[in-house]
Design an enzyme around this catalytic site. Structure first.
Site, short mmCIF file in Angstrom:
data_model
loop_
_atom_site.label_atom_id
_atom_site.label_comp_id
_atom_site.label_asym_id
_atom_site.label_seq_id
_atom_site.Cartn_x
_atom_site.Cartn_y
_atom_site.Cartn_z
N ASN A 129 34.69 8.57 8.02
CA ASN A 129 35.24 7.24 7.67
C ASN A 129 36.74 7.19 7.91
O ASN A 129 37.26 6.15 8.31
CB ASN A 129 34.91 6.92 6.21
CG ASN A 129 33.51 6.35 6.05
OD1 ASN A 129 33.25 5.24 6.48
ND2 ASN A 129 32.61 7.12 5.51
N ILE A 174 35.61 12.21 -9.15
CA ILE A 174 35.78 11.12 -10.11
C ILE A 174 37.23 11.09 -10.56
O ILE A 174 37.81 12.13 -10.90
CB ILE A 174 34.83 11.31 -11.31
CG1 ILE A 174 33.37 11.08 -10.86
CG2 ILE A 174 35.19 10.35 -12.45
CD1 ILE A 174 32.31 11.36 -11.90
N LEU A 175 37.84 9.90 -10.50
CA LEU A 175 39.24 9.74 -10.89
C LEU A 175 39.30 9.12 -12.28
O LEU A 175 38.56 8.19 -12.59
CB LEU A 175 39.96 8.87 -9.87
CG LEU A 175 40.13 9.52 -8.49
CD1 LEU A 175 40.46 8.47 -7.44
CD2 LEU A 175 41.20 10.61 -8.53
N ASN A 207 36.89 1.87 -2.26
CA ASN A 207 35.97 2.98 -1.95
C ASN A 207 34.82 2.47 -1.09
O ASN A 207 34.44 1.29 -1.19
CB ASN A 207 35.42 3.57 -3.25
CG ASN A 207 34.45 4.72 -3.02
OD1 ASN A 207 34.76 5.65 -2.28
ND2 ASN A 207 33.27 4.64 -3.61
N HIS A 256 30.82 3.11 -0.45
CA HIS A 256 29.70 3.77 -1.13
C HIS A 256 28.43 3.50 -0.32
O HIS A 256 28.20 2.35 0.10
CB HIS A 256 29.56 3.22 -2.55
CG HIS A 256 28.47 3.85 -3.33
ND1 HIS A 256 28.60 5.09 -3.95
CD2 HIS A 256 27.20 3.43 -3.58
CE1 HIS A 256 27.45 5.40 -4.53
NE2 HIS A 256 26.59 4.42 -4.34
N GLU A 266 35.45 2.90 -14.24
CA GLU A 266 33.99 3.02 -14.32
C GLU A 266 33.45 3.34 -12.93
O GLU A 266 33.76 2.64 -11.96
CB GLU A 266 33.38 1.72 -14.86
CG GLU A 266 31.89 1.85 -15.12
CD GLU A 266 31.26 0.55 -15.62
OE1 GLU A 266 32.02 -0.41 -15.94
OE2 GLU A 266 30.01 0.48 -15.65
N ASP A 301 31.80 3.54 -9.49
CA ASP A 301 31.06 2.66 -8.57
C ASP A 301 30.73 1.32 -9.20
O ASP A 301 29.65 0.75 -8.98
CB ASP A 301 29.76 3.37 -8.13
CG ASP A 301 30.04 4.63 -7.33
OD1 ASP A 301 29.19 5.54 -7.37
OD2 ASP A 301 31.12 4.70 -6.70
N GLU A 315 26.63 4.63 10.01
CA GLU A 315 27.03 3.76 11.13
C GLU A 315 27.60 2.44 10.63
O GLU A 315 28.62 1.96 11.11
CB GLU A 315 25.82 3.51 12.05
CG GLU A 315 25.48 4.69 12.94
CD GLU A 315 24.09 4.56 13.59
OE1 GLU A 315 23.63 5.54 14.20
OE2 GLU A 315 23.48 3.46 13.44
C1 GRF Z 1 29.78 8.85 3.29
O1 GRF Z 1 28.39 8.55 3.27
C2 GRF Z 1 30.47 8.06 2.21
O2 GRF Z 1 29.81 6.86 1.91
C3 GRF Z 1 30.42 8.98 1.05
O3 GRF Z 1 30.74 10.23 1.63
C4 GRF Z 1 30.03 10.31 2.88
C5 GRF Z 1 30.81 11.13 3.88
O4 GRF Z 1 31.89 10.40 4.32
N1 GRF Z 1 31.34 8.60 0.01
P1 GRF Z 1 32.92 11.00 5.43
O5 GRF Z 1 32.10 11.37 6.66
O6 GRF Z 1 33.58 12.22 4.83
O7 GRF Z 1 33.85 9.89 5.69
#
Ligand code: GRF
Length: 210
Positions: free
Chosen positions: A15, A87-88, A101, A103, A137, A139, A166
Site C-alpha cells: 500500500n 493498535i495505537l 487506515n 482495512h 476504538e 476499526d 488490488e
Molecule cells: C493489507 O491487506 C492491509 O489492508 C492490511 O495489511 C495488509 C498488508 O498491507 N492492513 P501492505 O502490503 O503491507 O501494504
C-alpha cells in the site's frame, strides 16, 4: 504550501508503494519493526524511523514512541496507516492531524486482524476494502471510502486477499489524494465529503473492470 503526509507501515509495504506510485511523497515512513516496507522506503530516499514494539513496555509506551517519531519534525497534515498492524492508544492521539487506515473488509463488518478469513468463514457474497479515520476504538472511525469485492465460490484465503489488495491499492491513494487536495475535510473528528463523493467511489470501483 503542499500538505505533508507520514506513512506508518509494518510489513510488505504494497500500500505504501501504491501511494508513491500515485504521486504521494511521504514526509517520512515509520514502522514498528525492520520490514520490507522500511527497506524499500530507504531505497527510495524517504526519511524513515523504526519504533520497535516492546511487549513488556506495553501499548501506551509504544504509542508514545510513534507519536514522538511522527512529531520529531513537527506535525504532518495527515498520517496514513498502510498495512500498519499495531493498535495505537491514547498517547498517539495527541496528534492533531487526521489519521486514516486501510482495512481489508467493508467495515463495520470483520474488524480486526484476519478480516479476509472472517469473510470466507461467513461465506459472504461481498466483502471489500475500507479507508476510514483512525480513532482509539479499533476499526471504528468514520468511513471515508469503500470498494466492494465479490467472494467467488472457489475462493481461498490467498485468492480473496489478492483481489482485496488490488482494490486497496486503488482506494487508498484515491482517498489520500482527496484529503491532501482538501476535497475531503476533517473537522472535530467529523468527515466533510463532497456531494458527489459516493459517485466518485462507484466510478473508481468500476474502473479497469472488464
Ligand atoms: C493489507 O491487506 C492491509 O489492508 C492490511 O495489511 C495488509 C498488508 O498491507 N492492513 P501492505 O502490503 O503491507 O501494504
Amino acid at each position: 504550501m503542499s500538505r505533508t503526509v507520514d506513512v506508518l507501515v509494518s510489513g510488505r509495504g504494497s500500500n505504501l508503494r501504491a501511494l508513491v506510485d500515485a504521486g504521494v511523497v511521504p514526509r517520512q515512513v515509520i514502522s514498528d519493526k525492520e520490514c520490507e516496507a522500511i527497506y524499500w522506503a530507504q531505497s527510495m530516499g524517504f526519511a524513515t524511523a523504526v519504533v520497535p514494539f516492546e511487549r513488556e513496555l506495553g501499548r501506551d509506551a509504544f504509542s508514545d514512541g510513534i507519536f514522538r517519531a511522527v512529531t520529531r519534525v513537527g506535525e504532518p497534515d495527515l498520517v496514513v496507516c498502510a498495512g500498519f498492524m499495531r493498535i495505537l492508544t491514547q498517547p498517539f492521539f495527541r496528534l492533531k492531524c487526521p489519521v486514516v487506515n486501510i482495512h481489508p473488509s467493508l467495515l463495520p463488518a470483520f474488524k480486526g486482524a484476519n478480516a479476509q478469513q472472517m469473510a470466507l468463514d461467513a461465506a459472504v457474497l461481498v466483502t471489500g476494502a475500507t479507508v476510514h479515520l483512525v480513532t482509539e476504538e479499533l476499526d471504528a472511525g468514520p468511513i471515508i471510502g469503500q470498494i466492494p469485492v465479490w467472494r467467488y465460490a472457489d475462493d481461498d484465503l490467498e485468492s480473496l486477499q489478492k483481489r482485496i489488495l488490488e482494490v486497496e491499492h486503488k482506494l487508498l491513494p484515491f482517498c489520500v489524494q482527496a484529503l491532501m487536495r482538501g476535497d475531503i475535510e476533517v473537522s472535530d473528528g467529523k468527515l466533510l465529503v463532497p456531494r458527489d463523493w459516493t459517485q466518485k467511489c462507484m466510478i473508481l470501483a468500476t474502473e479497469g473492470r472488464g
